[in-house]
Scaffold this active site. Structure first.
Site, PDB file in Angstrom:
ATOM      1  N   HIS A   1      71.442  47.268  19.396  1.00 26.77           N
ATOM      2  CA  HIS A   1      72.401  46.855  20.585  1.00 26.77           C
ATOM      3  C   HIS A   1      73.224  47.933  20.866  1.00 26.77           C
ATOM      4  CE1 HIS A   1      73.789  42.663  22.532  1.00 26.77           C
ATOM      5  NE2 HIS A   1      73.923  43.926  23.171  1.00 26.77           N
TER       6      HIS A   1
ATOM      7  N   GLU B   1      70.148  38.753  16.198  1.00 29.65           N
ATOM      8  CA  GLU B   1      70.637  39.928  15.777  1.00 29.65           C
ATOM      9  C   GLU B   1      71.500  39.788  14.541  1.00 29.65           C
ATOM     10  OE1 GLU B   1      72.225  41.364  19.350  1.00 29.65           O
ATOM     11  OE2 GLU B   1      70.186  41.961  20.177  1.00 29.65           O
TER      12      GLU B   1
ATOM     13  N   ARG C   1      69.135  41.410  27.305  1.00 27.66           N
ATOM     14  CA  ARG C   1      69.494  40.248  26.486  1.00 27.66           C
ATOM     15  C   ARG C   1      68.096  40.105  25.651  1.00 27.66           C
ATOM     16  NH1 ARG C   1      73.968  40.967  26.563  1.00 27.66           N
ATOM     17  NH2 ARG C   1      75.543  39.527  27.018  1.00 27.66           N
TER      18      ARG C   1
END
Length: 566
Positions: free
Chosen positions: A302, A280, A251
């Protein structure tokens, strides 16, 4: 991270008797094969992606189930429009895009898929470890610019290097298998990791301090909580050996990006590989942009769950649970709760809060966590279903550590306990001579906490170890063990006052049970407000002559708290 209980009866909808097909809305792209569990003729599937909040509100009232990934936002407004909705399924781990509290209030179950992307996340971690070791990012970029930097990009081999894993859950365990296979020495830290699993994987369980000081490569596998935000900061980076590398596929927000950039610029950190960022996409964050621009940083968008196999797995997992709930069965990964009768719910609710707080207190107060616990119900509380109370205990014991992406509730509590090596034996005593209902948590090493609930005063803690007490577990509480001599309370009060903190209530507990290792000691239990008790203040209290130990625990149920302990 709280244990929430669902009403006994499902929400009444036109589809409840299955006279018509239960309609299911797929609001984000899923793999086609992942929809196979919903091929039952009792179900009707509509695939409508890219919907705005207003568009979703217009149609959601027609559906019994909603399936999303991360793109669609299931807001309180959307849920208020969902008059027939029984369940929201998140094809993935995080449920940040779903208003879980609003769903729970409306009796809408939320499920996710915490295990579907485990292998994908672990494989990406291993790929980034290799990329960081061999400068693959810089090498690839240089070749595109016609640069042959063979001599400048000498890497390091992994065999014989130490990999430190923070968070030894399923992803951490898969990473360990791969790293051991490459000849790395693996150490890990996780207060509730299974020693037997670690031993089978040739992993040494140790403290965070040793992991930081020993690791050549450090990889993080914890959720982002108030207790883990910026857990790797300038202090932790300085404690690491020169030339280390850091990998984060968990994370964004676990690492202080400014501190990491400074460590890279100074050459203390050799390299970093990051798949996640606090914001993000990260391109509007000055800290993230500066970090990604560093020549020794590898960044990816990601990709932790981005394999075809993972996408299939999470889709199948969540659609199987959608199917089960619509057929009036329990899911395996409920985020917000299972069923329980209304009458039992009224009896259990106060005790779920009490036992969760007792678990928090146990973790904070006792220095050595036992391999097993006994959970004893005495009096009238022994007559109700205890699965939610077991879940509350596991929730409290694990509240300050990694959640592995799931909420602890009666659906998953046993699985969480098994994964983390927590063994709990339950015992019921129908009568108690002192209290109408009493709950006892007893560790295998004999450490005990007892509490009960009263209508007028709510939760009460009446025993901590060998000390008899009576206090309400709420807010911030400082617990200090000291020799019972004049002036001790004044010393603590002076230190707290110097920190701008106020003592709002106080209880002194005398030793009543057992002989104890200290004669004439007592517990000082202080309710504190006015701010956070700093670690430095705790150390000053504990270093006072006559003081034996000091801990702070926050019982505020509104958020995850760090349990500070000396």
């Amino acid at each position: 991270m709280s244990t929430v209980l669902m009403p006994l009866q499902p929400r009444e909808t036109p589809d409840s008797n299955m006279a018509t097909k239960a309609k299911i809305l797929i609001a984000d792209p899923l793999s086609e094969s992942g929809l196979s569990p919903l091929s039952d003729p009792k179900f009707s599937i509509d695939i409508k992606t890219g919907l705005s909040e207003a568009q979703l509100c217009d149609i959601i009232g027609n559906y019994a189930a909603l399936v999303v990934r991360s793109e669609t936002k299931v807001t309180a407004k959307v849920l208020a429009c969902a008059k027939n909705l029984k369940i929201v399924g998140r094809a993935g781990v995080g449920v940040d895009n779903i208003d879980v509290n609003a769903a729970t209030k409306l009796g809408i179950m939320v499920v996710n898929s915490p295990d579907g992307n485990v292998i994908a996340a672990a494989e990406l971690t291993l790929a980034l470890i290799l990329a960081a070791a061999r400068n693959i990012g810089r090498a690839s970029h240089g070749m595109k610019e016609s640069k042959w930097e063979r001599k400048q990009l000498v890497g390091v081999q992994l065999k014989g290097k130490v990999l430190g894993i923070v968070g030894f859950g399923k992803v951490g365990q898969h990473v360990a298998r791969g790293a051991v296979g490459m000849g790395m020495k693996v150490i890990a830290t996780d207060p509730y990791a299974s020693a037997s699993i670690a031993s089978r994987l040739s992993v040494k369980l140790t403290t965070l301090k040793e992991v930081l000081e020993t690791a050549d490569f450090l990889t993080l596998h914890t959720p982002l909580l108030p207790s883990t935000k910026n857990m790797i900061n300038s202090q932790q980076l300085a404690a690491m050996k020169p030339g280390h590398s850091i990998i984060n596929v968990a994370r964004g927000g676990l690492i202080d990006e400014d501190a990491l950039l400074k460590s890279l610029q100074e050459g203390h950190t050799r390299s970093a590989a990051l798949d996640v960022f606090p914001q993000e996409p990260p391109f509007k964050s000055a800290s993230s942009v500066a970090l990604m621009a560093h020549k020794n940083v590898i960044s990816t968008p990601h990709l932790g769950a981005s394999t075809a196999e993972a996408q299939h797995a999470v889709a199948v997992d969540v659609t199987e649970q959608i199917r089960d709930v619509l057929l009036n069965q329990l899911p395996r990964s409920a985020v917000n709760a299972p069923t329980i009768s209304t009458s039992d719910l009224e009896k259990i609710n106060p005790y779920t809060q009490l036992i969760e707080k007792m678990g928090q207190l146990y973790t904070a107060h006792f220095k050595h966590q036992p391999p097993s616990y006994e959970l004893i119900f005495s009096g009238s509380i022994a007559s109700v279903p205890t699965a939610p109370l077991f879940a509350a205990l596991i929730n409290g014991l694990t509240k300050s550590i990694s959640a592995r992406g799931t909420t602890v509730n009666v659906v998953n509590a046993k699985l969480v306990a098994k994964e983390r090596g927590i063994v709990v034996q339950e015992r019921k005593v129908p009568e108690d001579t002192t209290y109408s209902s009493l709950v006892t948590i007893k560790g295998a090493n004999g450490d005990i906490i007892q509490g009960f609930c009263s209508e007028g005063n709510g939760s009460q803690i009446v025993r901590i170890g060998d000390f008899e007490t009576n206090f309400v577990p709420q807010g911030t509480v400082l617990i200090a063990r000291n020799f019972d001599r004049p002036g001790m309370i004044g010393v603590v009060g002076r230190i707290l006052g110097g920190e701008g903190l106020n003592i709002k209530n106080m209880t002194v507990a005398a030793r009543k049970y057992g002989n104890g290792e200290k004669e004439g000691d007592a517990l000082m239990i202080l309710g504190v407000d006015g701010g956070k008790v700093r670690e430095g203040a705790l150390r000053e209290i504990e270093s006072t002559n006559g003081m034996l130990s000091a801990q702070v625990v926050s019982f505020d149920p509104s958020e995850d708290k760090v349990l500070a302990k000396l």
